[in-house]
Design a protein around this motif. Structure first.
Motif, PDB file in Angstrom:
ATOM      1  N   THR A  90     -67.919 -12.298  73.263  1.00 56.91           N
ATOM      2  CA  THR A  90     -67.163 -13.134  74.193  1.00 56.91           C
ATOM      3  C   THR A  90     -65.995 -13.775  73.458  1.00 56.91           C
ATOM      4  OG1 THR A  90     -69.166 -13.627  75.463  1.00 56.91           O
ATOM      5  CG2 THR A  90     -67.282 -15.069  75.801  1.00 56.91           C
ATOM      6  N   ILE A  91     -64.795 -13.400  73.839  1.00 59.99           N
ATOM      7  CA  ILE A  91     -63.582 -13.866  73.171  1.00 59.99           C
ATOM      8  C   ILE A  91     -62.719 -14.627  74.169  1.00 59.99           C
ATOM      9  CG2 ILE A  91     -61.589 -13.187  71.780  1.00 59.99           C
ATOM     10  CD1 ILE A  91     -64.270 -12.436  70.517  1.00 59.99           C
ATOM     11  N   ASN A  92     -62.121 -15.706  73.715  1.00 59.56           N
ATOM     12  CA  ASN A  92     -61.301 -16.545  74.590  1.00 59.56           C
ATOM     13  C   ASN A  92     -59.916 -15.915  74.786  1.00 59.56           C
ATOM     14  OD1 ASN A  92     -60.190 -18.575  76.088  1.00 59.56           O
ATOM     15  ND2 ASN A  92     -60.396 -20.170  74.550  1.00 59.56           N
ATOM     16  N   THR A  93     -59.863 -14.962  75.691  1.00 60.14           N
ATOM     17  CA  THR A  93     -58.597 -14.319  76.047  1.00 60.14           C
ATOM     18  C   THR A  93     -58.371 -14.489  77.548  1.00 60.14           C
ATOM     19  OG1 THR A  93     -59.519 -12.155  76.648  1.00 60.14           O
ATOM     20  CG2 THR A  93     -59.074 -12.548  74.304  1.00 60.14           C
ATOM     21  N   GLN A  94     -57.259 -13.940  78.036  1.00 61.26           N
ATOM     22  CA  GLN A  94     -56.964 -14.046  79.462  1.00 61.26           C
ATOM     23  C   GLN A  94     -58.020 -13.355  80.316  1.00 61.26           C
ATOM     24  OE1 GLN A  94     -55.444 -12.118  77.344  1.00 61.26           O
ATOM     25  NE2 GLN A  94     -55.097 -10.098  78.241  1.00 61.26           N
ATOM     26  N   LEU A  95     -58.729 -12.369  79.760  1.00 66.97           N
ATOM     27  CA  LEU A  95     -59.771 -11.678  80.516  1.00 66.97           C
ATOM     28  C   LEU A  95     -61.004 -12.554  80.725  1.00 66.97           C
ATOM     29  CD1 LEU A  95     -59.678  -8.056  79.042  1.00 66.97           C
ATOM     30  CD2 LEU A  95     -58.424  -9.006  80.975  1.00 66.97           C
ATOM     31  N   ALA A  96     -61.135 -13.605  79.913  1.00 67.92           N
ATOM     32  CA  ALA A  96     -62.290 -14.503  80.008  1.00 67.92           C
ATOM     33  C   ALA A  96     -61.938 -15.839  80.652  1.00 67.92           C
ATOM     34  CB  ALA A  96     -62.888 -14.735  78.623  1.00 67.92           C
ATOM     35  N   ASP A  97     -60.748 -15.938  81.241  1.00 74.07           N
ATOM     36  CA  ASP A  97     -60.301 -17.205  81.822  1.00 74.07           C
ATOM     37  C   ASP A  97     -61.294 -17.777  82.826  1.00 74.07           C
ATOM     38  OD1 ASP A  97     -58.023 -17.571  80.376  1.00 74.07           O
ATOM     39  OD2 ASP A  97     -56.657 -16.751  81.878  1.00 74.07           O
ATOM     40  N   HIS A  98     -61.871 -16.896  83.628  1.00 76.22           N
ATOM     41  CA  HIS A  98     -62.795 -17.341  84.674  1.00 76.22           C
ATOM     42  C   HIS A  98     -63.962 -18.110  84.067  1.00 76.22           C
ATOM     43  CE1 HIS A  98     -66.049 -16.965  87.687  1.00 76.22           C
ATOM     44  NE2 HIS A  98     -65.071 -17.008  88.575  1.00 76.22           N
ATOM     45  N   ASP A  99     -64.507 -17.599  82.976  1.00 77.21           N
ATOM     46  CA  ASP A  99     -65.641 -18.260  82.320  1.00 77.21           C
ATOM     47  C   ASP A  99     -65.211 -19.481  81.517  1.00 77.21           C
ATOM     48  OD1 ASP A  99     -67.467 -16.461  83.321  1.00 77.21           O
ATOM     49  OD2 ASP A  99     -67.340 -15.129  81.596  1.00 77.21           O
ATOM     50  N   MET A 100     -64.057 -19.401  80.877  1.00 76.98           N
ATOM     51  CA  MET A 100     -63.611 -20.502  80.030  1.00 76.98           C
ATOM     52  C   MET A 100     -63.269 -21.749  80.854  1.00 76.98           C
ATOM     53  SD  MET A 100     -63.972 -19.341  77.003  1.00 76.98           S
ATOM     54  CE  MET A 100     -65.358 -18.417  77.687  1.00 76.98           C
ATOM     55  N   LYS A 101     -62.910 -21.563  82.114  1.00 77.52           N
ATOM     56  CA  LYS A 101     -62.553 -22.692  82.973  1.00 77.52           C
ATOM     57  C   LYS A 101     -63.762 -23.308  83.660  1.00 77.52           C
ATOM     58  CE  LYS A 101     -57.872 -21.002  83.866  1.00 77.52           C
ATOM     59  NZ  LYS A 101     -56.942 -20.420  84.878  1.00 77.52           N
ATOM     60  N   ASN A 102     -64.927 -22.711  83.454  1.00 73.76           N
ATOM     61  CA  ASN A 102     -66.174 -23.226  84.031  1.00 73.76           C
ATOM     62  C   ASN A 102     -67.002 -23.854  82.908  1.00 73.76           C
ATOM     63  OD1 ASN A 102     -68.865 -23.497  84.924  1.00 73.76           O
ATOM     64  ND2 ASN A 102     -68.636 -21.821  86.382  1.00 73.76           N
ATOM     65  N   PRO A 103     -67.030 -25.193  82.799  1.00 78.93           N
ATOM     66  CA  PRO A 103     -67.715 -25.856  81.683  1.00 78.93           C
ATOM     67  C   PRO A 103     -69.170 -25.443  81.532  1.00 78.93           C
ATOM     68  CG  PRO A 103     -66.397 -27.431  82.911  1.00 78.93           C
ATOM     69  CD  PRO A 103     -66.399 -26.171  83.712  1.00 78.93           C
ATOM     70  N   THR A 104     -69.866 -25.258  82.655  1.00 80.13           N
ATOM     71  CA  THR A 104     -71.278 -24.868  82.590  1.00 80.13           C
ATOM     72  C   THR A 104     -71.430 -23.467  82.010  1.00 80.13           C
ATOM     73  OG1 THR A 104     -71.788 -26.251  84.512  1.00 80.13           O
ATOM     74  CG2 THR A 104     -73.390 -24.553  83.927  1.00 80.13           C
ATOM     75  N   LYS A 105     -70.617 -22.545  82.501  1.00 80.42           N
ATOM     76  CA  LYS A 105     -70.691 -21.168  81.997  1.00 80.42           C
ATOM     77  C   LYS A 105     -70.262 -21.096  80.543  1.00 80.42           C
ATOM     78  CE  LYS A 105     -71.340 -16.720  82.354  1.00 80.42           C
ATOM     79  NZ  LYS A 105     -70.573 -15.898  83.309  1.00 80.42           N
ATOM     80  N   LYS A 106     -69.233 -21.843  80.187  1.00 78.15           N
ATOM     81  CA  LYS A 106     -68.763 -21.836  78.801  1.00 78.15           C
ATOM     82  C   LYS A 106     -69.845 -22.346  77.862  1.00 78.15           C
ATOM     83  CE  LYS A 106     -65.093 -23.492  75.754  1.00 78.15           C
ATOM     84  NZ  LYS A 106     -63.904 -24.343  75.616  1.00 78.15           N
ATOM     85  N   ALA A 107     -70.521 -23.418  78.246  1.00 75.23           N
ATOM     86  CA  ALA A 107     -71.598 -23.970  77.412  1.00 75.23           C
ATOM     87  C   ALA A 107     -72.743 -22.969  77.265  1.00 75.23           C
ATOM     88  CB  ALA A 107     -72.103 -25.273  78.026  1.00 75.23           C
ATOM     89  N   TYR A 108     -73.042 -22.262  78.347  1.00 76.99           N
ATOM     90  CA  TYR A 108     -74.084 -21.229  78.298  1.00 76.99           C
ATOM     91  C   TYR A 108     -73.706 -20.120  77.331  1.00 76.99           C
ATOM     92  CZ  TYR A 108     -76.393 -16.907  79.774  1.00 76.99           C
ATOM     93  OH  TYR A 108     -77.057 -15.707  79.778  1.00 76.99           O
ATOM     94  N   LEU A 109     -72.459 -19.674  77.394  1.00 79.73           N
ATOM     95  CA  LEU A 109     -72.001 -18.607  76.512  1.00 79.73           C
ATOM     96  C   LEU A 109     -72.019 -19.051  75.048  1.00 79.73           C
ATOM     97  CD1 LEU A 109     -69.018 -17.259  78.646  1.00 79.73           C
ATOM     98  CD2 LEU A 109     -71.235 -16.153  78.293  1.00 79.73           C
TER      99      LEU A 109
END
Length: 269
Positions: A203-222
């Motif tokens: 899981t890399i913080n790129t534009q393809l992962a924007d959806h997950d990175m903008k969701n604090p709950t999902k980001k913490a899970y990842l």
């Protein structure tokens, strides 16, 4: 942190698809820092002009540091059209006389539920991630075979090639295909001393992962899944890409998947 300017790829020529954003951009900049001349493909969209300009500015800054940085050229085009990759390779060779390294990085991903995936989304995913990778690698390999002195081809796959994802049913098969393509190419091109390997980011913080990175709950899970405790950065992929590109560092690495995910895959059970 960037690698020191050791000149690991001094005098080499590389071409990279999807090179103005994310992982492709990070690899391109590190190659240039290490003395490599790099031809970069991008879509040429008006909305991405700021990214293109900022990339060129970063390259100029590297060159001004006076530590043997390479040069860059950029060409717009869609990798789903075979002629795009032909033009990219031809321009690199015209400018610098050869091609030593090729990175098939261009890819797309948009989360979608399996039962709601339309043919257009599936088709686009296959066209870019599989056909685009195939066409571009084929163009690079033809040039390397013609030159007769080998080379390195790197396909950017994903940890998603090894595991499933409920919102990735149209994506995981394409990344598995990239890994499989590199393995088969390694067999086909071994006689020509062309090494073909796959880089598998987590899981890399790129534009393809924007959806997950903008969701604090999902980001913490990842983040919790990664033993190193953080989401990857595009720059984390640059070192592995240097390793796979360097004939001196990885001369016997061929047909291999290089997993670079912070330990996430080992932590999934």
């Amino acid at each position: 942190m960037a690698l020191p300017a050791w000149g690991i790829l001094k005098g080499k020529t590389a071409a990279i698809t999807g090179g103005t954003t994310g992982i492709g951009r990070a690899i391109a900049l590190e190659y240039i820092r290490q003395g490599c001349n790099v031809a970069i493909n991008h879509l040429g969209l008006q909305k991405d002009e700021s990214l293109r300009h900022s990339l060129l500015q970063e390259v100029e800054s590297l060159q001004k540091q006076g530590k043997g940085a390479g040069s860059v050229l950029e060409i717009a085009g869609d990798v789903t059209v075979p002629e795009t990759s032909d033009s990219l390779i031809q321009e690199a060779v015209r400018r610098w006389g050869k091609l030593d390294i090729f990175v098939a990085n261009a890819g797309v991903f948009k989360q979608a539920e399996f039962l709601k995936i339309e043919p257009a989304l599936l088709g686009h995913s296959l066209d870019v991630n599989v056909k685009g990778t195939f066409y571009s690698c084929q163009a690079a390999a033809r040039q390397m075979v013609k030159q007769g002195h080998g080379g390195s081809i790197i396909g950017v796959s994903s940890v998603s090639a090894l595991v499933g994802g409920g919102l990735q049913t149209h994506y995981t098969p394409t990344k598995a295909a990239v890994l499989s393509l590199m393995q088969s190419m390694a067999i086909s091109l071994g006689k020509d001393k062309i090494r073909c390997n796959a880089l598998l980011p987590g899981t890399i913080n790129t534009q393809l992962a924007d959806h997950d990175m903008k969701n604090p709950t999902k980001k913490a899970y990842l983040e919790a899944r990664v033993p190193l405790g953080r989401i990857g950065r595009p720059e984390d992929m640059a070192g592995p890409a240097i390793f796979l590109a360097s004939e001196e560092m990885s001369p016997y690495v061929n047909g291999a998947p290089l997993l670079s995910d912070g330990g996430m895959f080992s932590n999934l059970q």
